[in-house]
Design an enzyme around this catalytic site. Structure first.
Site, PDB file in Angstrom:
ATOM      1  N   THR A  91      44.597 -24.610  -4.546  1.00 21.03           N
ATOM      2  CA  THR A  91      45.399 -24.414  -3.330  1.00 21.03           C
ATOM      3  C   THR A  91      46.677 -25.231  -3.304  1.00 21.03           C
ATOM      4  O   THR A  91      47.579 -24.956  -2.516  1.00 21.03           O
ATOM      5  CB  THR A  91      44.578 -24.782  -2.080  1.00 21.03           C
ATOM      6  OG1 THR A  91      44.140 -26.149  -2.244  1.00 21.03           O
ATOM      7  CG2 THR A  91      43.355 -23.885  -1.935  1.00 21.03           C
ATOM      8  N   HIS A 149     -47.924  18.009  -2.146  1.00 24.47           N
ATOM      9  CA  HIS A 149     -46.845  18.561  -1.308  1.00 24.47           C
ATOM     10  C   HIS A 149     -46.043  19.617  -2.054  1.00 24.47           C
ATOM     11  O   HIS A 149     -44.819  19.541  -2.157  1.00 24.47           O
ATOM     12  CB  HIS A 149     -45.942  17.440  -0.799  1.00 24.47           C
ATOM     13  CG  HIS A 149     -46.583  16.613   0.262  1.00 24.47           C
ATOM     14  ND1 HIS A 149     -47.166  15.391  -0.001  1.00 24.47           N
ATOM     15  CD2 HIS A 149     -46.782  16.853   1.586  1.00 24.47           C
ATOM     16  CE1 HIS A 149     -47.658  14.897   1.130  1.00 24.47           C
ATOM     17  NE2 HIS A 149     -47.441  15.764   2.105  1.00 24.47           N
TER      18      HIS A 149
END
Lengths: 722, 722
Positions: free
Chosen positions: A29, A419
């Site tokens: 900057t 049966h």
């Protein structure tokens, strides 16, 4: 620029004019940082922000006082920041629980397949996902190839697969992609068998996730070098990929089932760790929920296997055309091809021809014995009974269907000792005799009598020669299916299954209400043959129910009055019917001694066979009744059975209808016979006992010898004498 | 005291010297409120707090300035309060999602019953529940009573139930309570069939919740008048009830399944709306998850029904002792009771006696025909083949087991037109002949030959006379179970099921590895009979596979070399075996013309029967091959079938082993026959066509008549001639 050293520790202030300072930003900057006051705002372990005051005005550095002001001011600022952040976290958690609730809501709606389940959940939670687009890739789960697909590989004619594989060894194949578009107009695209260059796959990321099971968060996808995402718009909407978050969907067995990929967070920022967290929650839940889709598949398989087995069973039990022909000989005689063409009246005559008349008269007798008749002939006798009660014509029963049903019922009985079909037939015949000779028919409609006769024939179908207790102790599938009256529920279910086949449905020409009546009577009649119910519910607890009806009827002046008293109340009719079933089921005990003595041995033998099974299979000591070693006690057991179970039944029925007295007489006669055998045995035992006592005075060794083999031999002779 | 008027609107300040003011507190405390400055702190719709300044010092009332200071100060205070509250909310949501995640984790761990599932979830989430104790009451789900339980009620002897009922009509009966104690020492108490005066039930609250489905939050339980909670300690821990939150657990069908009750929030405060929210989330999730417990029950039922059906099926298909006796007559002759006692060598001799020798020689012939032999005799022939390949003795197959298996396989075939036991037998016989006469045995071990012969006999067991496509189109359970090779997979599964019964397991004396080899060969051999595989995979795509083997062997100098080339590679052996199965399956086409012409009609008839079903059941037009109306095209179809499917198979096999040439010769001979019939038919058609053209010149009406009934009659004659 300050390097981040605040993360781990909470520091209130730092002044940097030291080695930590980086001039990167200054260089970028052109600004010159001379001095700097900085502090982090920390919540828990997280740095929410760093506050910096840069370049003190009017002084070369920040003072102690500056630091104090800075610090005090930050107290307020940090609270606002924390409020903001807490709110953000609250939002995340809130979305997370919403996603879970909605997914759960959908997952538990029904059992379905992977695709549908994923789709339902993913579509429902779309608003909480906070992204522009997301897609789900479903993976092929095939682990092993068919042998013929591997032949070319094994022969070396085809290269073996060398591409990416999942951790459990599957080839990575996405068989379907579902693409959810939330930006612009909402849309869902389904891509079956997507090509590898489809924009969702071309980067290689989903394949990478499927291979490794990693969660991948690409902050700037187009810039990535490892994965080459499509740079421009992916489709006609003009939408482009910015950020990508991709996660595997893993089931509880740790197999990777699919890959979920989320694109472009709605606010334009890259996905953060909270997004990862939410997405992971969702994929985890979806992965777990695969238990349900697996279950769905298993269940379908089970159901299909059950259906297949039942169809095969029906194919084997249903009487074949040849078998039907063996009964319906008149067909040949009359040269009739389609049975429906001939009139029932003719049929009755022909059947009567087949079965000599004196024998038909026998069928009306309580003392009827099946023993001289073959099992095949008994099918004809059974058929005859339906003609005798005049239901064939009245209820439009196709004779071929009736024959097929009767023959199939016969085939449904197993070749067990007692049966078996003979027992089934006898119960049917006794039901018939109770209705006709015993005149109980007057309380019932023709339809009811039809149902009762049919139910009586079916009442023990597919009996296995072992009782309910044995089913329970051996945890047979039957016991696992039915909680109580295990075998009876099975006989009932089997009987109902037969009727579901139209070619066996003797009730096919009834209306819906009539049919329901029949089924209800089947249920009551067949379940009522569970003697445990007789003991627990029907009579020992509520013995009064049948007795009260008999008492009431006894006091009536006229027959009409009694009929009205009974027929007005369906419950009374049901109770009498249930008692009739018991009377039928036990009827062997009322037969002439020469029959009873033979049949009792069959019953006993079946019990002893069960006792043997209990000893060998269950490794348990059978009860005396089923213990072959206690066969000499049979007469005593029979006397007890007559006294505690049978006498009540036949006494009450004889009191109810004097026409049934022959049954009671038969019973009492048999009691005399059994009692004398029991006494004889007691006498013999007494003698042996005394001899033993005498011998005990002599040598001990000899006594041991006697009570062993020798004693047993004598006992079994007593039994064989029966 | 100020009445609450801030709830709905946000007001910054209010001064009360008006009608809203209540002097209740003043009276209680003796303090005199003269003036008051108050303001609420509101977040969203919620009042978090009310701040009050009471009795201005040195003035009669608060000034405008006071209000301003008060208001400014509150800006800060409210932020802290909001942070606190947001944090509370975050905590709630965080607990909520934790509860959901953990519940889901447990629910999806396994499929289980209600009790276990609830327990697992409730126990896992205990730390997030923030209460001292909680209990779950499980409700009896029985909707209908047994008929015999209702008799006393219907007879008026017992009062009908008048107690509380759930909304769907069930009597409210808690059959189990699970009581979780978190205060003090953690403990779980299970109370089966709890008495109504159990402390969890005595208040009547759970019953009330079960009746109405309401969520009930009792802020001060002991003081409640409607529900009478136990006032003192509920048990030896001394714990007392303070606050109670009770919620129904409702499934997706809206039935109330149970009631969850939470007692005493950990911080001593009553449960608030957020607690209700969390508890509701949990109970809702649990309620939804009942889909899984229901599924568990359904699945168990299905499984049991499947097992029952399969056991019954086995009982019906397994050869009976009488049936075995009808084959093993030597038993009577030798007066042997236990088959294991006699030596196999003796048996072989006896079987040879049973089956005259010239016929045994026939079994080695490719031209063998089953047609003169009864189906029962074919069972003996089948048995004989196992003796001929000498595997009975070698692999210690009990002859009774082998006989039972062979007879059971025979019974497994249905009485369909073509794919019946005769076809099954023929495929077995051809496999035998290929191995022995065709000398293919040299590539296989005895064990492999054993497996191949057995698989050949089983390869179409339980065929239904319809093909795979029909299964798919009719979505039969078979098609729903198997994705591909539907029937073949069924034949395989059936064959394997038979072997699982030890009394049918002809491989019972093999070791584990041998047994696995057999099963693998069964799989390959039986699946390979899917002709679709033949077309798609085995040969049209990879036709080269079998051809290459034949090519390679042709070039070999010695037989030994060829044997080594094949046997060294299991894949080659599998491919040859698969091709052998095809050769067996299609072998009817190679039989002498008098056999082939008869069998072809059986095949055709089965196809036409399927075609009929497609028309009637599926309402679809059958393909020409299955279309009865196109039966005249059979010769042409046969020629096509020979040319496009069969020739390759038998040509290659004849090239592979010249001993197999009789099959090719038979095929070529049949081609001549079919071709001449096809040509004959074409000729006839041509004539009719020409006649039609000529007649078209005359009247149109007559032409219509001709192509109708008359034409068809002629066609069917051609067919019957076959």
């Amino acid at each position: 620029m300050v390097s981040c050293c605040f993360v781990k520790c909470q520091m209130w202030e730092c002044i940097f004019q030291n080695s930590h300072f980086s001039d990167f930003m200054d260089k970028q900057t052109g600004y010159v940082t001379r001095n700097l006051l900085a502090t982090p705002i920390v919540m828990g372990k997280e740095v929410l922000a760093v506050f910096m005051a840069v370049n003190k005005v009017d002084a070369s550095e920040f003072s102690k006082q500056d630091e104090e002001v800075f610090s005090k001011y930050l107290s307020f600022v940090s609270i606002i920041l924390k409020l903001h952040h807490t709110n953000y976290l609250y939002n995340i958690e809130s979305r997370r629980s919403q996603i879970l609730m909605w997914s759960a809501n959908k997952v538990f709606e029904e059992l379905t397949d992977v695709e549908r389940q994923f789709h339902k959940a993913l579509y429902t939670v779309r608003t909480y996902l906070n992204c522009e687009r997301y897609s789900i890739g479903l993976l092929d789960m095939t682990k092993e190839k068919e042998f013929y697909d591997e032949w070319p590989v094994k022969l070396g004619e085809v290269e073996p697969y060398k591409g990416p594989k999942t951790p459990d060894g599957r080839e990575v194949i996405f068989y379907k992609i579902i693409d959810y578009i939330l930006h612009g107009k909402e849309e869902i695209k389904v891509i079956p068998t997507p090509p590898t260059d489809h924009w969702t796959l071309v980067s290689g990321l989903p394949t990478y996730v499927a291979e490794n099971g990693f969660i991948c968060n690409m902050l700037n996808a187009p810039a990535d070098e490892y994965f080459t995402f499509q740079k421009g718009p992916v489709d006609e909407t003009g939408w482009v990929i910015k950020n990508v978050l991709s996660l595997p969907i893993v089931n509880k067995k740790e197999d990777i089932v699919g890959v979920a990929t989320f694109y472009n967070r709605k606010d334009g920022k890259p996905f953060d760790e909270y997004d990862e967290h939410i997405a992971e929650t969702l994929t985890q839940f979806l992965g777990w929920s695969l238990l349900n889709t697996d279950t769905y598949e298993k269940m379908n398989k089970l159901e299909n296997r059950k259906d297949i087995a039942q169809e095969m069973l029906m194919n084997h039990t249903k009487a074949t055309p040849d078998e039907i022909k063996s009964i319906l000989k008149f067909k040949e005689k009359l040269n009739i091809d389609v049975i429906e063409d001939c009139e029932e009246k003719q049929l009755v005559t022909i059947l009567k021809e087949d079965l000599p008349d004196p024998r038909t008269a026998d069928l009306y007798e309580f003392r009827f014995s099946d023993l001289p008749i073959t099992e095949h002939e008994l099918i004809k006798c059974g058929l005859r009974l339906f003609f005798e009660i005049n239901v064939v014509e009245k209820f439009k029963v196709p004779v071929e269907v009736l024959t097929r049903w009767m023959y199939t019922v016969r085939k449904g009985y197993r070749a067990v000792t007692y049966h078996n079909w003979r027992h089934g037939f006898n119960v049917g015949q006794t039901m018939f005799t109770l209705l006709m000779t015993g005149r109980l028919k007057k309380y019932y409609t023709d339809l009811e009598a039809f149902a009762m006769l049919a139910a009586a024939f079916c009442h023990d179908i597919d009996h296995r020669g072992t009782n309910n207790l044995y089913q329970m102790k051996s945890t047979s599938p039957l016991a696992r299916l039915h909680g109580s009256s295990i075998l009876e529920r099975h006989h009932l279910e089997y009987s109902k299954t037969l009727l579901q086949d139209e070619s066996l449905n003797i009730f096919q020409n009834l209306n819906k209400r009539q049919y329901e009546t029949v089924i209800h009577l089947f249920e009551v009649a067949i379940i009522a043959t569970d003697l445990a119910l007789y003991f627990n519910c029907l009579f020992f607890r509520k013995r009064t129910m049948f007795q009260k009806i008999v008492d009431a009827c006894e006091k009536m002046e006229t027959e009409e009055e009694a009929i009205k008293y009974v027929t007005i109340d369906p419950t009374k009719k049901e109770i009498i019917m249930a008692m009739m079933m018991t009377a039928c089921d036990l009827s062997a005990i009322t037969k002439p001694w020469e029959v009873q003595s033979q049949v009792a041995l069959l019953v006993a033998n079946e019990f002893w066979e069960q006792g043997d099974l209990e000893r060998t299979v269950l490794q348990q000591q059978p009860i005396p009744m089923m213990d072959r070693n206690k066969k000499d006690e049979l007469p005593k057991l029979q006397v007890g059975f007559i006294d505690f179970v049978c006498t009540f039944v036949y006494k009450e029925f004889s009191r109810f209808h004097k026409e049934i007295t022959p049954m009671l007489n038969g019973l009492q006669n048999n009691r005399v016979e059994w009692k004398s055998l029991a006494d004889e045995y007691d006498e013999k035992m007494k003698v042996i006992e005394e001899m033993k006592k005498q011998e005990e005075g002599n040598t001990t060794e000899k006594a041991v010898e006697d009570s062993g083999g020798g004693g047993d031999d004598k006992k079994s002779k007593t039994c064989l004498m029966l």
